[in-house]
Design an enzyme around this catalytic site. Structure first.
Site: not given
Length: 316
Positions: A268, A259, A226, A33-34, A228
Site C-alpha cells: 500500500n 489484499c 488507491h 482496515r486495508d 499500491h
C-alpha cells in the site's frame, strides 16, 4: 486540525509549488482496515481503536476504521463492532467502514456507522475470488446496500478493484473499469475509489483511465485513487493524477497492508510518503508528519516488524 509544520528543522522537504496542481488534497487513510486486514497475527481491539485515534490526532480527517465482513472471510476484522464503538465519534473526522452486503450494512448501522463503502471489481476473476460471483453479480449485491444506506442519509463510497491489472486476467481495459464505475454511480454512490490493486499502473495509464472514466460523465471531483507500490510507481502515479485534477488519494499509515485475495497485491502507498511529496509540492493536507510517523512506528512495534515507509525510516 494539526499543523503541517511541526516537524523539526530539516525534517520536511523544501516547498516548490508548481502551477496547475491542486492547492489541497484529502488523504483517505485506510490503514486500520486495508492495512490490518491481511495480518495473520491477531491485533487486539484496543490497539486498533487507539490506532484510529492516533491517526486522527495526527490530522487525518478521514480514517477508514474497519470492515463488517464475515469473520470467515477476514478473521482479523471480526471485532468491527467493538472497534467502531470503542473509537466513538471524533470531532471533525469521518470514520467510514466497508460493508460487503446487506447483512454487513445491518451490523454497521447497529454499531453507529455514519459513512460506508462498498466494493466491486473491474474483472470477473477477482470478483469470483473475492466475493464468489462475477462483476454483474457483485454490482447486483451492492445495489440494495447502496440504496438503503443512501435512504438513511449516509454517504457511500464505491471501491473498484483491479483497475489497472489483474493477476489472473492480465491487462484491464479502461472501458471495463469505466463501466463498473458508472454502474456504482448510477446506483447512488456518492464517490468512487479506483484501485491499482496489484500496483502495475504507470502515469500514462493513470491518465488514460481517468480520461475514459470521465468520458462516462463521472466528474473527477467524485473520484479518488488507491495505489499500491508493488513496482515502485505509486508516487509517480499520484503526481500524474494531480495534474489531471484528482484531489483525494487513499493511503495506509506506514505502508502496511495488501489484499488477502490477490497475493501479488503488496505495498500500500504509505501515508507518510504521500504527505511528504504533497508537502514538497505545496499542497495542503492538514497532516502532522512527525505525529503520523510516530504513530506508524508505534503500530510497527505491535506488528513486530519495521514500517516499510521510506519516510518513516528516514525520520527515524
Amino acid at each position: 486540525m494539526t499543523s503541517e509544520n511541526t516537524s523539526p528543522a530539516g525534517a520536511l522537504p523544501r516547498v516548490a509549488r508548481r502551477p496547475g496542481l491542486p492547492e489541497e488534497v484529502r488523504v483517505y487513510e485506510v490503514g486500520p482496515r486495508d492495512g490490518l486486514q491481511a495480518e495473520a497475527a491477531r491485533v487486539p481491539t484496543a490497539v486498533k481503536a487507539e490506532f484510529v485515534r492516533r491517526l486522527a490526532g495526527a490530522g487525518l480527517t478521514t480514517v477508514e476504521v474497519t470492515s463488517f465482513v464475515s469473520p470467515r472471510w477476514i478473521p482479523q476484522l471480526d471485532d468491527a463492532h467493538e472497534v467502531l464503538t470503542a473509537v466513538g465519534p471524533l470531532d471533525g473526522v469521518r470514520l467510514p467502514v466497508l460493508v460487503p452486503n446487506d447483512r454487513g450494512l445491518e451490523r454497521a448501522l447497529a454499531a453507529g456507522a455514519r459513512e460506508i463503502a462498498v466494493f466491486a471489481s473491474a474483472t470477473d476473476s477477482f470478483a469470483r475470488n473475492n466475493l464468489g460471483r462475477d462483476v454483474a453479480g457483485v454490482l447486483a449485491m451492492s445495489e440494495p446496500v447502496v440504496r438503503r444506506a443512501r435512504s438513511a442519509g449516509l454517504p457511500v463510497r464505491g471501491y473498484v478493484s483491479m483497475c489497472f491489472g489483474d493477476p489472473w486476467e492480465g491487462d484491464v481495459e479502461p472501458r471495463e473499469v469505466a463501466s463498473v464505475a458508472r454502474g456504482l454511480m448510477d446506483m447512488g454512490c456518492t464517490s468512487l475509489s479506483l484501485g491499482d490493486t496489484i500496483g502495475t499502473g504507470t502515469p500514462g495509464h493513470v491518465l488514460e483511465l481517468l480520461d475514459t472514466v470521465r468520458g462516462t460523465g463521472i466528474p473527477l471531483e467524485r473520484i479518488a485513487l488507491h495505489f499500491h507500490d508493488t513496482y515502485g510507481q505509486a508516487l509517480a502515479n499520484v503526481h500524474a493524477a494531480l495534474t489531471a485534477g484528482i484531489t483525494e488519494f487513499d493511503s495506509s499509515a506506514g505502508g502496511i497492508g495488501g489484499c488477502p485475495y490477490a497475493r501479488s497485491a503488496t505495498g500500500n502507498l504509505a501515508t507518510e510518503d504521500l504527505v511528504w511529496m504533497l508537502r514538497g509540492l505545496g499542497i495542503r493536507t492538514g497532516v502532522d508528519l512527525t505525529a503520523l510517523a510516530a504513530t506508524s512506528r508505534w503500530m510497527a512495534g505491535h506488528l513486530g516488524r519495521p514500517s516499510p515507509s521510506r519516510v518513516v525510516t528516514a525520520l527515524s
